[in-house]
Design a protein around this motif. Sequence first.
Motif, short mmCIF file in Angstrom:
data_model
loop_
_atom_site.label_atom_id
_atom_site.label_comp_id
_atom_site.label_asym_id
_atom_site.label_seq_id
_atom_site.Cartn_x
_atom_site.Cartn_y
_atom_site.Cartn_z
N MET A 224 0.80 -1.23 0.00
CA MET A 224 0.00 0.00 0.00
C MET A 224 0.83 1.27 0.00
O MET A 224 0.31 2.36 -0.25
CB MET A 224 -0.95 -0.01 1.20
CG MET A 224 -1.95 -1.17 1.14
SD MET A 224 -3.02 -1.27 2.60
CE MET A 224 -1.86 -1.92 3.81
N GLY A 225 2.11 1.18 0.31
CA GLY A 225 2.97 2.35 0.27
C GLY A 225 2.75 3.31 1.43
O GLY A 225 2.21 2.94 2.48
N ARG A 226 3.16 4.55 1.24
CA ARG A 226 3.10 5.57 2.28
C ARG A 226 1.90 6.49 2.09
O ARG A 226 1.38 6.64 0.99
CB ARG A 226 4.40 6.38 2.30
CG ARG A 226 5.60 5.57 2.78
CD ARG A 226 6.84 6.41 2.89
NE ARG A 226 7.43 6.69 1.59
CZ ARG A 226 8.59 7.33 1.42
NH1 ARG A 226 9.23 7.80 2.48
NH2 ARG A 226 9.08 7.52 0.21
N ASP A 227 1.50 7.13 3.18
CA ASP A 227 0.39 8.07 3.15
C ASP A 227 0.86 9.42 2.64
O ASP A 227 0.87 10.42 3.36
CB ASP A 227 -0.22 8.22 4.55
CG ASP A 227 -1.51 7.44 4.70
OD1 ASP A 227 -2.32 7.48 3.76
OD2 ASP A 227 -1.69 6.80 5.73
N GLU A 228 1.23 9.47 1.39
CA GLU A 228 1.61 10.73 0.76
C GLU A 228 1.09 10.71 -0.67
O GLU A 228 0.94 9.66 -1.27
CB GLU A 228 3.14 10.92 0.77
CG GLU A 228 3.91 9.80 0.09
CD GLU A 228 5.42 9.99 0.21
OE1 GLU A 228 5.85 10.68 1.15
OE2 GLU A 228 6.14 9.45 -0.64
N GLY A 229 0.79 11.86 -1.20
CA GLY A 229 0.11 11.89 -2.49
C GLY A 229 -1.31 11.39 -2.29
O GLY A 229 -2.08 11.94 -1.52
#
Length: 264
Positions: A200-205
């Motif tokens: 899910m990756g990071r909470d950015e963008g």
Amino acid sequence: MNLWHDPRALNAIANVMVMAAFGCLLLACIWWVGQRSTFDLLAIEVGPVNGRMLDHVDQRMMDAQGVNRLEGNFFTVGLDRVREHFEQVPWVRRAEVRRIWPNRLFVALEEHQVLARWKDDSGRFVNTHGELFSVNPAEVANHQNLLLLSGPDGSQALVARRYDELAHQLLPLSMQPVELELSDRQSWTARLDSGITLKMGRDEGLPVADRVARWVTAHPLIQARLNGRAEVIDLRYPNGFAVRAPGALEPHDGNGHPHRDNLH
């Protein structure tokens, strides 16, 4: 003016002396009453908070922790000290203590409710409030098959909240997370009971929740195209996601159509 010839001053002094004497007498009476054996603590009753049953704490555990050897009587025992003592007992999350006239205490206990194992370390679990606690793993039913959460030190509350959010989002797919990890770089990865791994990756963008929602909408079509063989879903694409099946890696847009883009 001579003080001894001032009636009002003499009356004021007399009143102060009488009040002081009365106060001393009252304190002496309280001390005397407080020393009577009538007020020795005879019992510490234990019960649940809000009527919830206690599954792990019993009187034998209380006795082992010495809670019946607390100093003081009904009047002199420190309730905060009693509360702190009980909150050191394994499985106890919170304690509320009150006096019951004339020689008992009642302690209402809230037990930890297990949500998950933490970092696969022996004895560390996360409760439903997102708090860490330590108990003997043998006392946790089926602990090896519990949800596994992991993340940097101090992140357990954040990881537990993310789990709740993700579990709710996956309801339409009848899936649930069995592992959720927050890396030191603040990147999220989940493994589902279906065998799918979500990157899910990071909470950015684009927020992680929005990426998951996009995939949940397209998943039935993806499963149909791949005959249910999807094993890794990479949501770190800005405009879509990548699906990896055994022997294949095919990026898709949010509608389930093939799409190519760069990871970020």
